[in-house]
Scaffold this motif. Structure first.
Motif, PDB file in Angstrom:
ATOM      1  N   TYR A  85     -12.256   9.557  -4.615  1.00 49.40           N
ATOM      2  CA  TYR A  85     -13.289   8.747  -3.930  1.00 49.40           C
ATOM      3  C   TYR A  85     -14.509   9.593  -4.305  1.00 49.40           C
ATOM      4  N   ARG A  86     -15.583   8.781  -4.950  1.00 46.17           N
ATOM      5  CA  ARG A  86     -16.732   9.432  -4.887  1.00 46.17           C
ATOM      6  C   ARG A  86     -18.074   8.796  -4.613  1.00 46.17           C
ATOM      7  N   GLY A 112      -3.859   8.747  -6.265  1.00 46.83           N
ATOM      8  CA  GLY A 112      -3.427   9.110  -5.287  1.00 46.83           C
ATOM      9  C   GLY A 112      -4.429   9.372  -3.986  1.00 46.83           C
ATOM     10  N   GLY A 113      -3.775   9.606  -2.895  1.00 44.15           N
ATOM     11  CA  GLY A 113      -4.676   9.960  -1.710  1.00 44.15           C
ATOM     12  C   GLY A 113      -5.321  11.270  -1.522  1.00 44.15           C
ATOM     13  N   ALA A 114      -6.133  11.249  -0.774  1.00 44.32           N
ATOM     14  CA  ALA A 114      -6.901  12.627  -0.485  1.00 44.32           C
ATOM     15  C   ALA A 114      -5.908  13.779   0.495  1.00 44.32           C
ATOM     16  N   LEU A 131     -20.471   3.876  -0.284  1.00 47.59           N
ATOM     17  CA  LEU A 131     -19.705   3.051  -1.211  1.00 47.59           C
ATOM     18  C   LEU A 131     -19.718   3.747  -2.579  1.00 47.59           C
ATOM     19  N   SER A 132     -18.532   3.730  -3.171  1.00 50.20           N
ATOM     20  CA  SER A 132     -18.286   4.303  -4.671  1.00 50.20           C
ATOM     21  C   SER A 132     -18.514   2.896  -5.648  1.00 50.20           C
ATOM     22  N   ILE A 145     -10.311  -0.923   0.828  1.00 55.07           N
ATOM     23  CA  ILE A 145      -9.783  -0.058   1.902  1.00 55.07           C
ATOM     24  C   ILE A 145      -9.135   1.127   1.294  1.00 55.07           C
ATOM     25  N   LEU A 146      -8.506   1.057   0.490  1.00 55.68           N
ATOM     26  CA  LEU A 146      -7.849   2.334  -0.034  1.00 55.68           C
ATOM     27  C   LEU A 146      -8.695   3.307  -0.867  1.00 55.68           C
ATOM     28  N   GLU A 147      -9.621   2.688  -1.183  1.00 55.50           N
ATOM     29  CA  GLU A 147     -10.406   3.635  -2.012  1.00 55.50           C
ATOM     30  C   GLU A 147     -11.124   4.928  -0.906  1.00 55.50           C
ATOM     31  N   PHE A 148     -11.228   4.439   0.299  1.00 50.19           N
ATOM     32  CA  PHE A 148     -11.958   5.673   1.185  1.00 50.19           C
ATOM     33  C   PHE A 148     -10.932   6.843   1.348  1.00 50.19           C
ATOM     34  N   PHE A 149      -9.450   6.488   1.002  1.00 51.43           N
ATOM     35  CA  PHE A 149      -8.397   7.428   1.278  1.00 51.43           C
ATOM     36  C   PHE A 149      -8.030   8.240  -0.076  1.00 51.43           C
TER      37      PHE A 149
END
Length: 256
Positions: free
Chosen positions: A215-216, A136-138, A222-223, A207-211
């Motif tokens: 995300y760590r 899910g998103g932040a 970069l994760s 792209i979605l990883e940032f949101f």
């Protein structure tokens, strides 16, 4: 966004239900499409159960390993739900490669048939992710983008709809890649459909990883998933140019 469905005295996990439906839909469609291949169709149909097992091993086994490695690197606790679709995709592709070598079958026409099936299964599974809160998103205050959804700890908040975004991309890929008659000429050689899917998949995930709420950052911004997607994208581009050069040499030799 119901984590559980109550059917009389039965409580059914929406997450498990949607992943089961995803496997049934993708597996059934994949079995049908592999059976239509002019070369080795019957042999490829027999491989579908093994391919699904390989996908499951990647989805859960390798995801469990990554979750524990990430916990050791960051000092954070292991997520209560861990699943990585890209490991499932890689597991399925490796199984196809091994099977093709053992049975001496052409690989690329088969993978071109299967990636759109994977996209359909992925899109269905994302409904389960949305219900369970995983992937899910932040939290965000941009309400025009947000949805009121939970995370894996059951904390509800206005979040970026990353699962919905991923589902839309996968459904679009399924619709487009399933219609070879509309593909441009550069996409028609065997293997190009598979590589296009990997390029879009890596781009979407990157792209979605940032949101995402999980995300760590590990190396600058970069994760670990970012780094994995960059590696996978580099391998995909290398394979694309390799196939392109081989196709060019074949065309040149035939013209002689």
């Amino acid at each position: 966004m119901l984590p559980n469905l109550q059917l009389g005295s039965w409580t059914v996990s929406t997450y498990a239900l949607m992943y089961t439906l995803a496997f049934i839909a993708a597996g059934s469609l994949g079995m049908y499409r592999l059976g239509t291949l002019q070369t080795g169709g019957r042999e490829w149909r027999r491989a579908v159960p093994y391919l699904l097992i390989a996908v499951l091993a990647g989805l859960f086994g390798l995801a469990w390993l990554e979750a524990n490695i990430r916990s050791m690197l960051t000092g954070l606790s292991v997520d209560s739900i861990f699943i990585r679709v890209y490991y499932g995709l890689v597991g399925g592709m490796l199984a196809m490669l091994i099977y093709a070598r053992m049975q001496k079958l052409p690989l690329l026409p088969a993978t071109d048939q299967m990636v759109s099936c994977f996209a359909l299964g992925f899109a269905i599974a994302r409904v389960g992710c949305l219900a369970a809160g995983c992937c899910g998103g932040a939290e965000t205050h941009h309400n025009w983008l947000a949805m009121y959804t939970p995370n894996t700890d059951g904390v509800w908040a206005m979040r970026y709809p990353t699962q919905i975004a991923s589902m839309i991309v996968q459904l679009a890929l399924f619709a487009y890649l399933s219609r070879p008659q509309i593909h441009p000429r550069w996409l028609q050689p065997a293997g190009r459909v598979t590589l296009l899917y990997f390029v879009v998949f890596c781009s979407e995930r990157f792209i979605l990883e940032f949101f995402r709420y999980d995300y760590r950052p590990l190396l600058g911004p970069l994760s670990l998933p970012h780094l994995l997607m960059l590696v996978l994208l580099a391998v995909t581009l290398f394979a694309f140019f390799t196939i392109h050069n081989l196709a060019g040499q074949t065309s040149l030799n035939s013209s002689r």
